[in-house]
Design a protein around this motif. Structure first.
Motif, PDB file in Angstrom:
ATOM      1  N   ALA A 177       9.858 -17.181 -37.857  1.00 27.65           N
ATOM      2  CA  ALA A 177       9.732 -17.508 -39.275  1.00 27.65           C
ATOM      3  C   ALA A 177       9.477 -16.251 -40.103  1.00 27.65           C
ATOM      4  O   ALA A 177       8.869 -15.295 -39.639  1.00 27.65           O
ATOM      5  N   ASN A 178       9.950 -16.278 -41.348  1.00 27.45           N
ATOM      6  CA  ASN A 178       9.731 -15.164 -42.267  1.00 27.45           C
ATOM      7  C   ASN A 178       8.659 -15.475 -43.302  1.00 27.45           C
ATOM      8  O   ASN A 178       7.995 -14.583 -43.804  1.00 27.45           O
ATOM      9  N   ILE A 179       8.494 -16.734 -43.630  1.00 24.36           N
ATOM     10  CA  ILE A 179       7.538 -17.144 -44.661  1.00 24.36           C
ATOM     11  C   ILE A 179       6.145 -17.233 -44.037  1.00 24.36           C
ATOM     12  O   ILE A 179       5.985 -17.687 -42.891  1.00 24.36           O
ATOM     13  N   ALA A 180       5.145 -16.813 -44.800  1.00 26.06           N
ATOM     14  CA  ALA A 180       3.776 -16.755 -44.277  1.00 26.06           C
ATOM     15  C   ALA A 180       3.288 -18.109 -43.789  1.00 26.06           C
ATOM     16  O   ALA A 180       2.655 -18.207 -42.731  1.00 26.06           O
ATOM     17  N   SER A 181       3.576 -19.162 -44.540  1.00 27.33           N
ATOM     18  CA  SER A 181       3.103 -20.488 -44.133  1.00 27.33           C
ATOM     19  C   SER A 181       3.783 -20.952 -42.848  1.00 27.33           C
ATOM     20  O   SER A 181       3.157 -21.611 -42.008  1.00 27.33           O
ATOM     21  N   ALA A 182       5.040 -20.575 -42.679  1.00 23.86           N
ATOM     22  CA  ALA A 182       5.758 -20.938 -41.456  1.00 23.86           C
ATOM     23  C   ALA A 182       5.220 -20.164 -40.263  1.00 23.86           C
ATOM     24  O   ALA A 182       5.128 -20.697 -39.150  1.00 23.86           O
ATOM     25  N   LYS A 183       4.837 -18.913 -40.492  1.00 23.41           N
ATOM     26  CA  LYS A 183       4.227 -18.115 -39.418  1.00 23.41           C
ATOM     27  C   LYS A 183       2.893 -18.735 -38.993  1.00 23.41           C
ATOM     28  O   LYS A 183       2.589 -18.823 -37.805  1.00 23.41           O
ATOM     29  N   LYS A 184       2.130 -19.158 -39.991  1.00 24.14           N
ATOM     30  CA  LYS A 184       0.844 -19.784 -39.696  1.00 24.14           C
ATOM     31  C   LYS A 184       1.049 -21.076 -38.912  1.00 24.14           C
ATOM     32  O   LYS A 184       0.324 -21.358 -37.954  1.00 24.14           O
ATOM     33  N   ARG A 185       2.012 -21.878 -39.312  1.00 26.52           N
ATOM     34  CA  ARG A 185       2.309 -23.126 -38.602  1.00 26.52           C
ATOM     35  C   ARG A 185       2.703 -22.844 -37.166  1.00 26.52           C
ATOM     36  O   ARG A 185       2.314 -23.574 -36.242  1.00 26.52           O
ATOM     37  N   ALA A 186       3.482 -21.787 -36.947  1.00 29.06           N
ATOM     38  CA  ALA A 186       3.896 -21.427 -35.584  1.00 29.06           C
ATOM     39  C   ALA A 186       2.675 -21.059 -34.744  1.00 29.06           C
ATOM     40  O   ALA A 186       2.565 -21.462 -33.574  1.00 29.06           O
ATOM     41  N   ARG A 187       1.751 -20.300 -35.339  1.00 30.94           N
ATOM     42  CA  ARG A 187       0.518 -19.930 -34.620  1.00 30.94           C
ATOM     43  C   ARG A 187      -0.308 -21.174 -34.303  1.00 30.94           C
ATOM     44  O   ARG A 187      -0.806 -21.341 -33.183  1.00 30.94           O
ATOM     45  N   GLN A 188      -0.466 -22.050 -35.283  1.00 32.42           N
ATOM     46  CA  GLN A 188      -1.252 -23.266 -35.076  1.00 32.42           C
ATOM     47  C   GLN A 188      -0.628 -24.143 -33.991  1.00 32.42           C
ATOM     48  O   GLN A 188      -1.328 -24.691 -33.142  1.00 32.42           O
ATOM     49  N   SER A 189       0.686 -24.265 -34.035  1.00 31.43           N
ATOM     50  CA  SER A 189       1.378 -25.095 -33.044  1.00 31.43           C
ATOM     51  C   SER A 189       1.174 -24.553 -31.644  1.00 31.43           C
ATOM     52  O   SER A 189       0.950 -25.320 -30.691  1.00 31.43           O
ATOM     53  N   GLU A 190       1.250 -23.248 -31.491  1.00 31.58           N
ATOM     54  CA  GLU A 190       1.062 -22.638 -30.174  1.00 31.58           C
ATOM     55  C   GLU A 190      -0.369 -22.839 -29.683  1.00 31.58           C
ATOM     56  O   GLU A 190      -0.585 -23.173 -28.513  1.00 31.58           O
ATOM     57  N   ASN A 191      -1.347 -22.668 -30.567  1.00 29.64           N
ATOM     58  CA  ASN A 191      -2.739 -22.878 -30.174  1.00 29.64           C
ATOM     59  C   ASN A 191      -2.981 -24.324 -29.761  1.00 29.64           C
ATOM     60  O   ASN A 191      -3.657 -24.596 -28.760  1.00 29.64           O
ATOM     61  N   ARG A 192      -2.426 -25.262 -30.512  1.00 26.81           N
ATOM     62  CA  ARG A 192      -2.590 -26.683 -30.181  1.00 26.81           C
ATOM     63  C   ARG A 192      -1.897 -27.022 -28.868  1.00 26.81           C
ATOM     64  O   ARG A 192      -2.406 -27.809 -28.071  1.00 26.81           O
ATOM     65  N   ARG A 193      -0.716 -26.431 -28.642  1.00 26.39           N
ATOM     66  CA  ARG A 193       0.009 -26.687 -27.395  1.00 26.39           C
ATOM     67  C   ARG A 193      -0.818 -26.236 -26.202  1.00 26.39           C
ATOM     68  O   ARG A 193      -0.929 -26.948 -25.198  1.00 26.39           O
ATOM     69  N   GLN A 194      -1.426 -25.057 -26.309  1.00 23.70           N
ATOM     70  CA  GLN A 194      -2.235 -24.547 -25.206  1.00 23.70           C
ATOM     71  C   GLN A 194      -3.477 -25.410 -24.982  1.00 23.70           C
ATOM     72  O   GLN A 194      -3.844 -25.696 -23.833  1.00 23.70           O
ATOM     73  N   GLN A 195      -4.124 -25.844 -26.062  1.00 22.38           N
ATOM     74  CA  GLN A 195      -5.292 -26.708 -25.931  1.00 22.38           C
ATOM     75  C   GLN A 195      -4.907 -28.042 -25.298  1.00 22.38           C
ATOM     76  O   GLN A 195      -5.616 -28.553 -24.428  1.00 22.38           O
ATOM     77  N   ASN A 196      -3.792 -28.617 -25.748  1.00 20.50           N
ATOM     78  CA  ASN A 196      -3.347 -29.893 -25.198  1.00 20.50           C
ATOM     79  C   ASN A 196      -3.027 -29.764 -23.716  1.00 20.50           C
ATOM     80  O   ASN A 196      -3.346 -30.650 -22.921  1.00 20.50           O
ATOM     81  N   ALA A 197      -2.399 -28.656 -23.330  1.00 28.70           N
ATOM     82  CA  ALA A 197      -2.076 -28.440 -21.919  1.00 28.70           C
ATOM     83  C   ALA A 197      -3.355 -28.353 -21.092  1.00 28.70           C
ATOM     84  O   ALA A 197      -3.433 -28.912 -19.990  1.00 28.70           O
ATOM     85  N   SER A 198      -4.349 -27.664 -21.618  1.00 28.69           N
ATOM     86  CA  SER A 198      -5.619 -27.527 -20.916  1.00 28.69           C
ATOM     87  C   SER A 198      -6.312 -28.878 -20.769  1.00 28.69           C
ATOM     88  O   SER A 198      -6.791 -29.233 -19.682  1.00 28.69           O
ATOM     89  N   HIS A 199      -6.358 -29.635 -21.856  1.00 31.93           N
ATOM     90  CA  HIS A 199      -7.000 -30.954 -21.808  1.00 31.93           C
ATOM     91  C   HIS A 199      -6.256 -31.904 -20.883  1.00 31.93           C
ATOM     92  O   HIS A 199      -6.876 -32.681 -20.145  1.00 31.93           O
ATOM     93  N   ARG A 200      -4.924 -31.869 -20.912  1.00 31.47           N
ATOM     94  CA  ARG A 200      -4.133 -32.738 -20.057  1.00 31.47           C
ATOM     95  C   ARG A 200      -4.378 -32.407 -18.582  1.00 31.47           C
ATOM     96  O   ARG A 200      -4.533 -33.300 -17.739  1.00 31.47           O
ATOM     97  N   SER A 201      -4.466 -31.114 -18.280  1.00 34.21           N
ATOM     98  CA  SER A 201      -4.734 -30.687 -16.908  1.00 34.21           C
ATOM     99  C   SER A 201      -6.125 -31.152 -16.456  1.00 34.21           C
ATOM    100  O   SER A 201      -6.292 -31.636 -15.333  1.00 34.21           O
ATOM    101  N   MET A 202      -7.110 -31.007 -17.341  1.00 30.72           N
ATOM    102  CA  MET A 202      -8.470 -31.438 -17.025  1.00 30.72           C
ATOM    103  C   MET A 202      -8.509 -32.943 -16.756  1.00 30.72           C
ATOM    104  O   MET A 202      -9.166 -33.404 -15.813  1.00 30.72           O
TER     105      MET A 202
END
Length: 87
Positions: free
Chosen positions: A2-27
């Motif tokens: 993404a080039n737009i700041a808000s889209a970059k932020k959304r990409a970061r948030q999505s990645e953080n949530r994906r990692q948290q969800n993977a961790s919780h699902r594994s637990m």
């Protein structure tokens, strides 16, 4: 990327949530597997201990939306059936 700041932020948030969800699902899966493993031993105390740690975890994951509430209810019912079969 993404080039737009808000889209970059959304990409970061999505990645953080994906990692948290993977961790919780594994637990969650690990706790359910622990219950299944202990169920084979027929040791009532160990089974009760494993279930007492797994049920609140299942509830939390359903509340977070990681699993559906009916799936959580199904897992809890199966664990309670296991406990009742020991008595």
């Amino acid at each position: 990327m993404a080039n737009i700041a808000s889209a970059k932020k959304r990409a970061r948030q999505s990645e953080n949530r994906r990692q948290q969800n993977a961790s919780h699902r594994s637990m969650l899966r690990t706790s359910l597997k622990n219950v299944a493993t202990v169920a084979g031993t027929k040791d009532k105390k160990a089974i009760t201990e494993a279930i007492n740690t797994a049920i609140p975890l299942v509830d939390r994951m359903a509340k977070k939306g990681l699993i559906h509430k009916n799936k959580a209810a199904r897992h809890k019912h199966q664990m309670n059936e296991l406990l009742r079969s020991l008595q």
